[in-house]
Design a protein around this motif. Sequence first.
Motif, PDB file in Angstrom:
ATOM      1  N   GLY A  10       0.801  -1.210   0.000  1.00  0.00           N
ATOM      2  CA  GLY A  10       0.000   0.000   0.000  1.00  0.00           C
ATOM      3  C   GLY A  10       0.835   1.261   0.000  1.00  0.00           C
ATOM      4  N   PHE A  11       0.380   2.255  -0.720  1.00  0.00           N
ATOM      5  CA  PHE A  11       1.098   3.529  -0.783  1.00  0.00           C
ATOM      6  C   PHE A  11       0.141   4.705  -0.637  1.00  0.00           C
ATOM      7  CE2 PHE A  11       2.603   7.316  -2.937  1.00  0.00           C
ATOM      8  CZ  PHE A  11       3.808   7.510  -2.297  1.00  0.00           C
ATOM      9  N   LYS A  12       0.538   5.620   0.207  1.00  0.00           N
ATOM     10  CA  LYS A  12      -0.024   6.962   0.315  1.00  0.00           C
ATOM     11  C   LYS A  12       1.175   7.868   0.569  1.00  0.00           C
ATOM     12  CE  LYS A  12      -4.405   5.868   2.579  1.00  0.00           C
ATOM     13  NZ  LYS A  12      -5.161   6.041   3.820  1.00  0.00           N
ATOM     14  N   PRO A  13       1.177   9.091   0.068  1.00  0.00           N
ATOM     15  CA  PRO A  13       2.295   9.981   0.361  1.00  0.00           C
ATOM     16  C   PRO A  13       2.462  10.119   1.883  1.00  0.00           C
ATOM     17  CG  PRO A  13       0.930  10.907  -1.369  1.00  0.00           C
ATOM     18  CD  PRO A  13       0.194   9.710  -0.823  1.00  0.00           C
ATOM     19  N   PRO A  14       3.677   9.858   2.396  1.00  0.00           N
ATOM     20  CA  PRO A  14       3.870   9.882   3.849  1.00  0.00           C
ATOM     21  C   PRO A  14       3.921  11.297   4.422  1.00  0.00           C
ATOM     22  CG  PRO A  14       5.925   9.374   2.745  1.00  0.00           C
ATOM     23  CD  PRO A  14       4.874   9.442   1.674  1.00  0.00           C
ATOM     24  N   THR A  15       3.357  11.433   5.598  1.00  0.00           N
ATOM     25  CA  THR A  15       3.442  12.679   6.358  1.00  0.00           C
ATOM     26  C   THR A  15       4.635  12.565   7.307  1.00  0.00           C
ATOM     27  OG1 THR A  15       2.086  11.835   8.162  1.00  0.00           O
ATOM     28  CG2 THR A  15       0.916  12.913   6.314  1.00  0.00           C
ATOM     29  N   PRO A  16       5.081  13.675   7.895  1.00  0.00           N
ATOM     30  CA  PRO A  16       6.159  13.586   8.887  1.00  0.00           C
ATOM     31  C   PRO A  16       5.784  12.667  10.057  1.00  0.00           C
ATOM     32  CG  PRO A  16       5.914  15.854   8.181  1.00  0.00           C
ATOM     33  CD  PRO A  16       4.765  15.077   7.574  1.00  0.00           C
ATOM     34  N   GLU A  17       4.517  12.667  10.458  1.00  0.00           N
ATOM     35  CA  GLU A  17       4.076  11.810  11.571  1.00  0.00           C
ATOM     36  C   GLU A  17       4.185  10.328  11.194  1.00  0.00           C
ATOM     37  OE1 GLU A  17       2.536  15.807  11.861  1.00  0.00           O
ATOM     38  OE2 GLU A  17       2.117  14.345  10.297  1.00  0.00           O
ATOM     39  N   CYS A  82       3.554  -2.521  13.035  1.00  0.00           N
ATOM     40  CA  CYS A  82       3.935  -1.693  11.893  1.00  0.00           C
ATOM     41  C   CYS A  82       2.858  -0.671  11.532  1.00  0.00           C
ATOM     42  CB  CYS A  82       4.191  -2.601  10.695  1.00  0.00           C
ATOM     43  SG  CYS A  82       4.620  -1.682   9.225  1.00  0.00           S
ATOM     44  N   PRO A  83       3.273   0.562  11.218  1.00  0.00           N
ATOM     45  CA  PRO A  83       2.314   1.580  10.775  1.00  0.00           C
ATOM     46  C   PRO A  83       2.000   1.430   9.282  1.00  0.00           C
ATOM     47  CG  PRO A  83       4.490   2.541  10.940  1.00  0.00           C
ATOM     48  CD  PRO A  83       4.609   1.110  11.408  1.00  0.00           C
ATOM     49  N   VAL A  84       1.503   0.264   8.879  1.00  0.00           N
ATOM     50  CA  VAL A  84       1.266  -0.038   7.469  1.00  0.00           C
ATOM     51  C   VAL A  84       0.151   0.807   6.878  1.00  0.00           C
ATOM     52  CG1 VAL A  84       2.065  -2.417   7.620  1.00  0.00           C
ATOM     53  CG2 VAL A  84      -0.342  -1.924   7.993  1.00  0.00           C
ATOM     54  N   VAL A  85       0.195   0.957   5.560  1.00  0.00           N
ATOM     55  CA  VAL A  85      -0.881   1.618   4.831  1.00  0.00           C
ATOM     56  C   VAL A  85      -2.005   0.616   4.600  1.00  0.00           C
ATOM     57  CG1 VAL A  85      -1.512   2.710   2.644  1.00  0.00           C
ATOM     58  CG2 VAL A  85       0.652   3.294   3.748  1.00  0.00           C
ATOM     59  N   THR A  86      -1.678  -0.551   4.020  1.00  0.00           N
ATOM     60  CA  THR A  86      -2.671  -1.577   3.725  1.00  0.00           C
ATOM     61  C   THR A  86      -2.396  -2.864   4.494  1.00  0.00           C
ATOM     62  OG1 THR A  86      -3.017  -0.668   1.509  1.00  0.00           O
ATOM     63  CG2 THR A  86      -3.755  -2.920   1.879  1.00  0.00           C
ATOM     64  N   ALA A  87      -1.148  -3.375   4.398  1.00  0.00           N
ATOM     65  CA  ALA A  87      -0.814  -4.653   5.046  1.00  0.00           C
ATOM     66  C   ALA A  87       0.696  -4.825   5.117  1.00  0.00           C
ATOM     67  CB  ALA A  87      -1.421  -5.815   4.256  1.00  0.00           C
ATOM     68  N   MET A  88       1.106  -5.780   5.957  1.00  0.00           N
ATOM     69  CA  MET A  88       2.497  -6.224   5.996  1.00  0.00           C
ATOM     70  C   MET A  88       2.456  -7.732   5.771  1.00  0.00           C
ATOM     71  SD  MET A  88       5.704  -5.484   6.244  1.00  0.00           S
ATOM     72  CE  MET A  88       5.838  -3.857   6.964  1.00  0.00           C
ATOM     73  N   ARG A  89       3.096  -8.189   4.714  1.00  0.00           N
ATOM     74  CA  ARG A  89       3.158  -9.619   4.413  1.00  0.00           C
ATOM     75  C   ARG A  89       4.434 -10.175   5.021  1.00  0.00           C
ATOM     76  NH1 ARG A  89       1.134  -8.806  -1.744  1.00  0.00           N
ATOM     77  NH2 ARG A  89      -1.064  -8.488  -1.193  1.00  0.00           N
ATOM     78  N   VAL A  90       4.333 -11.347   5.633  1.00  0.00           N
ATOM     79  CA  VAL A  90       5.459 -11.966   6.321  1.00  0.00           C
ATOM     80  C   VAL A  90       5.726 -13.327   5.683  1.00  0.00           C
ATOM     81  CG1 VAL A  90       6.324 -12.788   8.546  1.00  0.00           C
ATOM     82  CG2 VAL A  90       4.793 -10.804   8.467  1.00  0.00           C
ATOM     83  N   TYR A  91       6.960 -13.537   5.248  1.00  0.00           N
ATOM     84  CA  TYR A  91       7.370 -14.803   4.633  1.00  0.00           C
ATOM     85  C   TYR A  91       8.628 -15.314   5.328  1.00  0.00           C
ATOM     86  CZ  TYR A  91       4.479 -13.272   0.690  1.00  0.00           C
ATOM     87  OH  TYR A  91       3.441 -12.841  -0.093  1.00  0.00           O
ATOM     88  N   GLU A  92       8.673 -16.617   5.599  1.00  0.00           N
ATOM     89  CA  GLU A  92       9.909 -17.195   6.108  1.00  0.00           C
ATOM     90  C   GLU A  92      10.874 -17.381   4.949  1.00  0.00           C
ATOM     91  OE1 GLU A  92      11.696 -21.083   8.465  1.00  0.00           O
ATOM     92  OE2 GLU A  92       9.521 -20.796   8.398  1.00  0.00           O
ATOM     93  N   ALA A  93      12.124 -16.983   5.145  1.00  0.00           N
ATOM     94  CA  ALA A  93      13.168 -17.204   4.152  1.00  0.00           C
ATOM     95  C   ALA A  93      13.711 -18.613   4.383  1.00  0.00           C
ATOM     96  CB  ALA A  93      14.279 -16.154   4.281  1.00  0.00           C
TER      97      ALA A  93
END
Length: 97
Positions: A10-17, A82-93
Amino acid sequence: MKKFLFIAVGFKPPTPEVMDAWRQWFASFGDKLVDPGNPLGAGQEVTPAGTTTLPVDLQAQTGYMIINAADMDEAVSLAKGCPVVTAMRVYEAMAMP
């Protein structure tokens, strides 16, 4: 310890906060952080049928990082802050055979 790949979605232009929230989240990892990664820009998907330009929007993969964690449960627990926009996907390496 195992390695896990986090993929931000997910992407949105980031604010300083928002940037401050990301910095605080990264700092919370301590020695578990293997590679803080980088933001990802526009991309291309290459398939046998051809190449498609990928949009930078709420469904885009927009960053990555690599962490150490004991198992998937610990990795997911770390991702939940995490302060994600949409999601954080987690994969084991996985280790190569």
